[in-house]
Design an enzyme around this catalytic site. Structure first.
Site, PDB file in Angstrom:
ATOM      1  N   CYS A 172      58.149  54.560 -19.236  1.00 56.02           N
ATOM      2  CA  CYS A 172      58.636  54.889 -17.891  1.00 56.02           C
ATOM      3  C   CYS A 172      60.053  55.451 -17.944  1.00 56.02           C
ATOM      4  CB  CYS A 172      58.563  53.672 -16.979  1.00 56.02           C
ATOM      5  SG  CYS A 172      56.860  53.279 -16.527  1.00 56.02           S
TER       6      CYS A 172
ATOM      7  N   ASN B 228      51.418  49.203 -10.522  1.00 63.13           N
ATOM      8  CA  ASN B 228      50.732  49.356 -11.799  1.00 63.13           C
ATOM      9  C   ASN B 228      49.226  49.248 -11.594  1.00 63.13           C
ATOM     10  OD1 ASN B 228      51.475  46.514 -11.358  1.00 63.13           O
ATOM     11  ND2 ASN B 228      50.777  46.075 -13.428  1.00 63.13           N
TER      12      ASN B 228
ATOM     13  N   GLU C 231      45.927  48.763 -13.971  1.00 62.24           N
ATOM     14  CA  GLU C 231      45.442  48.469 -15.312  1.00 62.24           C
ATOM     15  C   GLU C 231      43.996  48.930 -15.494  1.00 62.24           C
ATOM     16  OE1 GLU C 231      48.217  44.595 -16.291  1.00 62.24           O
ATOM     17  OE2 GLU C 231      46.081  44.268 -15.983  1.00 62.24           O
TER      18      GLU C 231
ATOM     19  N   CYS D 259      59.791  50.039 -18.579  1.00 61.47           N
ATOM     20  CA  CYS D 259      59.417  50.058 -19.989  1.00 61.47           C
ATOM     21  C   CYS D 259      59.874  51.378 -20.621  1.00 61.47           C
ATOM     22  CB  CYS D 259      57.913  49.874 -20.143  1.00 61.47           C
ATOM     23  SG  CYS D 259      56.934  51.329 -19.676  1.00 61.47           S
TER      24      CYS D 259
ATOM     25  N   CYS E 292      51.772  52.492 -15.347  1.00 63.30           N
ATOM     26  CA  CYS E 292      52.831  51.670 -14.769  1.00 63.30           C
ATOM     27  C   CYS E 292      53.163  52.127 -13.351  1.00 63.30           C
ATOM     28  CB  CYS E 292      54.089  51.748 -15.624  1.00 63.30           C
ATOM     29  SG  CYS E 292      53.895  51.149 -17.311  1.00 63.30           S
TER      30      CYS E 292
ATOM     31  N   GLU F  19      56.091  52.716 -11.997  1.00 64.67           N
ATOM     32  CA  GLU F  19      57.111  53.763 -11.954  1.00 64.67           C
ATOM     33  C   GLU F  19      56.498  55.143 -12.119  1.00 64.67           C
ATOM     34  OE1 GLU F  19      57.065  50.929 -13.657  1.00 64.67           O
ATOM     35  OE2 GLU F  19      59.072  50.323 -14.310  1.00 64.67           O
TER      36      GLU F  19
END
Length: 160
Positions: A115, A62, A64, A112, A73, A75
């Protein structure tokens, strides 16, 4: 009115050691890349490792940003890289691991919603299921044989 019942089958392993050796190797790739995540705001690091049908392993963590919606993210970082670099390859298997810098994460952390939608796009595109393994830093590992177990009612291109 008619009732619609949706069921999912997931497999729970007590620890990473119970997995097949090639899955352990993939999870170790995810663990290694998780440690390189850029998460100064949430302090929640996630790593993803994908095994492609051409034998390549693609990883992502990830990333940010102070403008939260601008982050990405693990993924999706891995999936989009695989799609850009190996557009004809299929994703066979995905290993995910997540952990907090604040506390020990020993609960399996699934992808999430955003994703899950991205994974579904690739699973539909390639026409074959993607095995998904996910865990925290330690503890149990959950396996899904397909994204459809995690997102049974997908939004996909046929409705557009």
């Amino acid at each position: 009115m008619k009732e619609l019942k949706i069921e999912a089958t997931l497999f729970v392993y007590d620890s990473i050691e119970e997995l097949d050796p090639e899955v352990i190797d993939l999870m170790n790739e995810a663990i290694a890349i998780r440690k390189k995540a850029y998460a100064p705001y949430s302090k929640f690091l996630v790593g993803a490792a994908l095994l492609l049908d051409n034998g390549k392993i693609v990883t992502g963590s990830n990333q940010e940003n102070a403008s939260y919606p601008s982050g990405l993210c693990a993924e999706r970082t891995a999936i989009y890289y695989a799609g850009a670099q190996y557009p004809e390859a299929k994703i066979v298997r995905m290993a995910l691991t997540a952990g907090s810098l604040k506390t020990v994460t020993n609960t399996p952390i699934p992808p999430c919603g955003a994703c899950r939608q991205a994974i579904s796009e690739y699973e539909i595109k390639q026409g074959t299921p993607i095995e998904i393994y996910f865990m925290g830093e330690t503890g149990k590992v959950i396996k899904s044989n397909s994204l459809k177990n995690l997102l049974p009612l997908v939004f996909e291109k046929s409705v557009l």
